[in-house]
Scaffold this active site. Structure first.
Site, PDB file in Angstrom:
ATOM      1  N   ARG A  39       0.758  -1.259   0.200  1.00 33.93           N
ATOM      2  CA  ARG A  39       0.077  -0.090   0.164  1.00 33.93           C
ATOM      3  C   ARG A  39       0.821   1.352   0.029  1.00 33.93           C
ATOM      4  NH1 ARG A  39      -2.945  -4.074   1.908  1.00 33.93           N
ATOM      5  NH2 ARG A  39      -0.804  -4.695   2.695  1.00 33.93           N
TER       6      ARG A  39
ATOM      7  N   ARG B  76      11.152   3.731   4.184  1.00 38.25           N
ATOM      8  CA  ARG B  76      10.859   2.735   5.391  1.00 38.25           C
ATOM      9  C   ARG B  76      11.808   1.929   5.684  1.00 38.25           C
ATOM     10  NH1 ARG B  76       5.539  -1.047   4.870  1.00 38.25           N
ATOM     11  NH2 ARG B  76       4.500   1.057   5.472  1.00 38.25           N
TER      12      ARG B  76
ATOM     13  N   HIS C 175       4.385   5.914  11.872  1.00 39.84           N
ATOM     14  CA  HIS C 175       3.819   6.008  10.087  1.00 39.84           C
ATOM     15  C   HIS C 175       2.852   7.016  10.002  1.00 39.84           C
ATOM     16  CE1 HIS C 175       2.599   4.093   6.531  1.00 39.84           C
ATOM     17  NE2 HIS C 175       2.535   2.952   6.922  1.00 39.84           N
TER      18      HIS C 175
HETATM   19  N1   CP Z   1      -0.453  -0.061   5.836  1.00 37.95           N
HETATM   20  C1   CP Z   1       0.769  -0.370   5.272  1.00 37.95           C
HETATM   21  O1   CP Z   1       1.686   0.398   5.872  1.00 37.95           O
HETATM   22  O2   CP Z   1       0.725  -1.295   4.478  1.00 37.95           O
HETATM   23  P1   CP Z   1       1.994  -1.751   3.579  1.00 37.95           P
HETATM   24  O3   CP Z   1       2.861  -2.377   4.552  1.00 37.95           O
HETATM   25  O4   CP Z   1       1.475  -2.716   2.381  1.00 37.95           O
HETATM   26  O5   CP Z   1       2.581  -0.558   3.070  1.00 37.95           O
END
Ligand code: CP
Length: 304
Positions: A53, A103, A131
């Site tokens: 995402r 990230r 986050h």
């Molecule tokens: N919600 C979220 O951070 O999903 P991903 O780890 O797929 O980016």
């Protein structure tokens, strides 16, 4: 300027970013969902941890603003030859990005990238710490549905100890005036939870009838979340959003989940796909929120 944490961001600032994101929801609905706002700018994406995402929505957001992207992931890179985060950031930084999206599994990594490169950094998730864009998209989704965040009763349920989403979203929603409750086994609550703007309980069934929002979290096996309760069956029995529990929720109550979902564990598939679920709306809003944050970070700054 960077967006590293939601902590300390005032309600007026969160509202301003949500208003900007609401405008981009409208842009994304146009036949040609693109504006030239960041033409000529380049977004460097350093994703040291897996993501579906966040990574894809940042890419979509950058392209909808007419920016270019450079995306790094460790597999297939010179990390396998021993290159450090610092050297990787400096190397990619030398290729001319205007901003980094980072990230990383280690708490604080996005702060270090900002120090080393001198570029603005958006934290796309650092360990179990923060986050911030997830918190903003959660607030936007709730505000769109209820018309407000202030005064809502919000429960965040599951593996809170290992969750950067819980830390960020609880802070943002409390700042926006919601009453936030953590519902989890004691072993999955943060050690320092007393200092947080939340109430805590282990009794999901006792809390369920006065909630406006139920925010379910997966068990973060990769951070040890599965090691602290006797069995998955027992966990589902006490903390899963089963059909039986969902049937006891007030009619207006909505269900959120940051993804990825473990269907049949923290959430029943019928609930995940049912009329209460705002999960796909959260994902869609992630693009608009990330457009707002990218534009906010880069507008007013000269091309580097
Ligand atoms: N919600 C979220 O951070 O999903 P991903 O780890 O797929 O980016």
């Amino acid at each position: 300027m960077s967006l590293l944490t939601i902590e300390g961001l005032p309600a007026a600032e969160i509202s301003r970013l949500l208003d900007l994101a609401d405008g981009f929801v409208e842009v994304l609905d146009r036949p040609v969902p693109k504006v030239p706002a960041l033409q000529g700018r380049t977004i460097g994406m350093l994703f040291y941890e897996v993501s579906t995402r966040t990574r894809m929505s940042f890419e979509r957001a950058a392209k909808a603003l007419s920016a270019d992207t450079m995306t790094f992931s460790p597999s297939g890179s010179s990390v396998s030859k021993g290159e450090s985060l610092k050297d990787t950031a400096l190397t990619v930084g030398s290729m001319g990005p205007d901003l980094f999206v980072v990230r990383h599994a280690s708490t604080g990594a996005p702060w270090r990238v900002a120090e080393w490169t001198g570029l603005p950094v958006i934290n796309a998730g650092d360990g179990a710490h923060q986050h911030p864009t997830q918190a903003l998209l959660d607030c936007l989704t709730v505000r769109q549905h209820f018309g407000k965040v202030d005064g809502l009763q919000v429960a965040i349920v599951g593996d809170i100890r290992h969750s950067r989403v819980a830390r960020s979203t609880a802070q943002a929603m409390a700042t926006m005036g919601a009453s936030v409750r953590f519902i989890a086994p004691r072993t999955l609550l943060p050690f320092d939870v007393e200092g947080w703007p939340v109430e805590t309980t282990c009794d999901f069934d006792g809390a369920i009838e006065d909630l406006d929002v139920v925010y379910m979290l997966r068990i973060q096996q990769e951070r040890g979340g599965g090691d602290v309760f006797p069995s998955i069956g027992e966990y589902v029995n006490r903390f899963g959003l089963t059909r039986r529990r969902a049937d006891r929720l007030p009619e207006h109550t909505m269900v959120l989940h940051p993804g990825p979902m473990n269907r049949g564990v923290e959430i029943d598939p019928a609930v995940a796909d049912g009329p209460r679920s705002l999960v796909t709306k959260q994902v869609a809003n992630g693009v608009a929120v990330r457009m707002a944050v990218l534009l906010d970070q880069l507008s007013g700054s000269e091309k580097s």
